[in-house]
Design a protein around this motif. Structure first.
Motif, PDB file in Angstrom:
ATOM      1  N   ILE A  31      78.529 139.836  63.925  1.00 26.46           N
ATOM      2  CA  ILE A  31      78.832 141.102  64.604  1.00 26.46           C
ATOM      3  C   ILE A  31      79.016 140.806  66.095  1.00 26.46           C
ATOM      4  N   MET A  32      80.245 140.978  66.580  1.00 23.73           N
ATOM      5  CA  MET A  32      80.565 140.653  67.973  1.00 23.73           C
ATOM      6  C   MET A  32      80.129 141.768  68.921  1.00 23.73           C
ATOM      7  N   GLY A  33      80.317 141.498  70.223  1.00 23.65           N
ATOM      8  CA  GLY A  33      79.895 142.426  71.256  1.00 23.65           C
ATOM      9  C   GLY A  33      80.933 143.487  71.577  1.00 23.65           C
ATOM     10  N   ALA A  34      80.657 144.260  72.609  1.00 23.47           N
ATOM     11  CA  ALA A  34      81.509 145.389  72.986  1.00 23.47           C
ATOM     12  C   ALA A  34      82.902 144.913  73.356  1.00 23.47           C
ATOM     13  N   GLN A  35      83.895 145.658  72.896  1.00 19.17           N
ATOM     14  CA  GLN A  35      85.310 145.403  73.179  1.00 19.17           C
ATOM     15  C   GLN A  35      85.787 144.056  72.652  1.00 19.17           C
ATOM     16  N   ALA A  36      84.986 143.391  71.824  1.00 17.57           N
ATOM     17  CA  ALA A  36      85.332 142.043  71.381  1.00 17.57           C
ATOM     18  C   ALA A  36      85.752 142.029  69.919  1.00 17.57           C
ATOM     19  N   SER A  37      86.889 141.418  69.666  1.00 18.84           N
ATOM     20  CA  SER A  37      87.377 141.195  68.304  1.00 18.84           C
ATOM     21  C   SER A  37      86.518 140.150  67.601  1.00 18.84           C
ATOM     22  N   GLY A  38      86.530 140.176  66.293  1.00 20.23           N
ATOM     23  CA  GLY A  38      85.842 139.146  65.530  1.00 20.23           C
ATOM     24  C   GLY A  38      86.370 137.752  65.804  1.00 20.23           C
ATOM     25  N   ILE A  39      87.614 137.653  66.291  1.00 20.81           N
ATOM     26  CA  ILE A  39      88.205 136.360  66.630  1.00 20.81           C
ATOM     27  C   ILE A  39      87.476 135.710  67.793  1.00 20.81           C
TER      28      ILE A  39
END
Length: 291
Positions: A31-39
């Motif tokens: 699970i990534m952070g804010a505004q961040a894509s899984g890429i």
């Protein structure tokens, strides 16, 4: 082996997700952070974890290839935690190991508190506790949560002054400088590596627009003081020594407020995932999930 999916998380909301690793391996959700894509999870880390796990990463709403809908259908941060469960549901996963970074670490705490039956374990990176319990230092000094150290002012200044409508190369320039600050001073910053990562994110997303949805989303109702203190979900807290967003003692505080949590220190790590920290980070996560 990569398997890509489009997952329906809510009416009108579709999330992009990807799986790597053996389909019958223990599931691990990133699970990534804010505004961040899984890429934004580096492939080297994903592949290292996929040696032992069925690794699932996904794009939050308003990032990457998922639905960009906040401006027409606002949502709360707690809805983003429900999205994580929706990804597990869609991929037929009853329980998973969960690794969350930054805002993703807060979403993982919501899962620890609200959906413990869906978690084998949790690993929290670069985040702060959803708890009002004060921090007690080794010398016995007690610090209220609101007095714990805050974000590096240079990062706050960069966020406040973010230019709009940049062309692609200027947008990449801004993102590289942002990663330079997030990297911290503990390991050398590789601007070419950061630029290559962000170029992959832009190629994946298909445009260079930026959403501020996660900053604007309703943040109330996230405290889980009692639930975290009583949890039985095995939790690892990664302590990044050069963390500029949630600097020490935030990780130590997190490990105190979550029942039974363990700390793993990654020397030199900041609020980023550059090459030098990936091997020790993967080792810490895999040691935790194996236990």
């Amino acid at each position: 082996m990569h398997r890509e999916h489009l997952v329906t998380a809510a009416p009108g909301v579709t999330l992009w997700a990807e799986e790597r690793g053996a389909a019958d391996a223990p599931p691990l959700l990133l699970i990534m952070g804010a505004q961040a894509s899984g890429i934004a999870w580096p492939d080297a880390l994903v592949n290292a974890l996929a040696a032992r796990h069925r690794v699932i990463r996904y794009d939050h709403r308003d990032t990457g290839r998922s639905t960009w809908s906040y401006d027409t259908e606002p949502y709360a941060v707690t809805d983003l935690a429900r999205d994580a469960v929706a990804v597990l549901d869609a991929l037929g996963v009853d329980r998973a190991h969960v690794v969350g970074m930054s805002l993703g670490g807060m979403l993982a705490q919501l899962l620890i508190a609200d959906r413990p039956e869906r978690l084998h374990s949790a690993t929290l990176i670069g985040t702060s506790a959803l708890s009002t319990t004060p921090y007690t230092a080794p010398d016995g000094t007690v610090t209220p949560v609101e007095e714990l150290p805050s974000i590096d002012p240079r990062i706050l200044e960069m966020w406040a002054g973010r230019p709009e409508d940049l062309d692609t190369e200027a947008e990449l320039d801004w993102r590289v400088e942002h990663w330079r600050l997030l990297n911290g001073d503990g390991v050398p910053f590789d601007a070419a590596e950061a630029r290559a990562l962000e170029r992959r994110v832009l190629d994946h997303t298909g445009h260079a627009r930026v959403s501020t949805a996660h900053a604007r989303a309703e943040h109330s109702g996230m405290l889980r003081t009692e639930e975290l203190a009583a949890t039985e979900v095995p939790t690892l807290v990664v302590s990044a020594t050069a963390e500029p967003v949630f600097p020490p003692p935030h990780p130590q505080h997190l490990a105190q407020v979550i029942r039974g949590a363990r700390l793993a220190e990654i020397p030199g790590m900041g609020h980023a995932l550059p090459a030098p920290v990936l091997e020790p980070l993967a080792k810490a996560i895999l040691s935790h999930t194996a236990a």
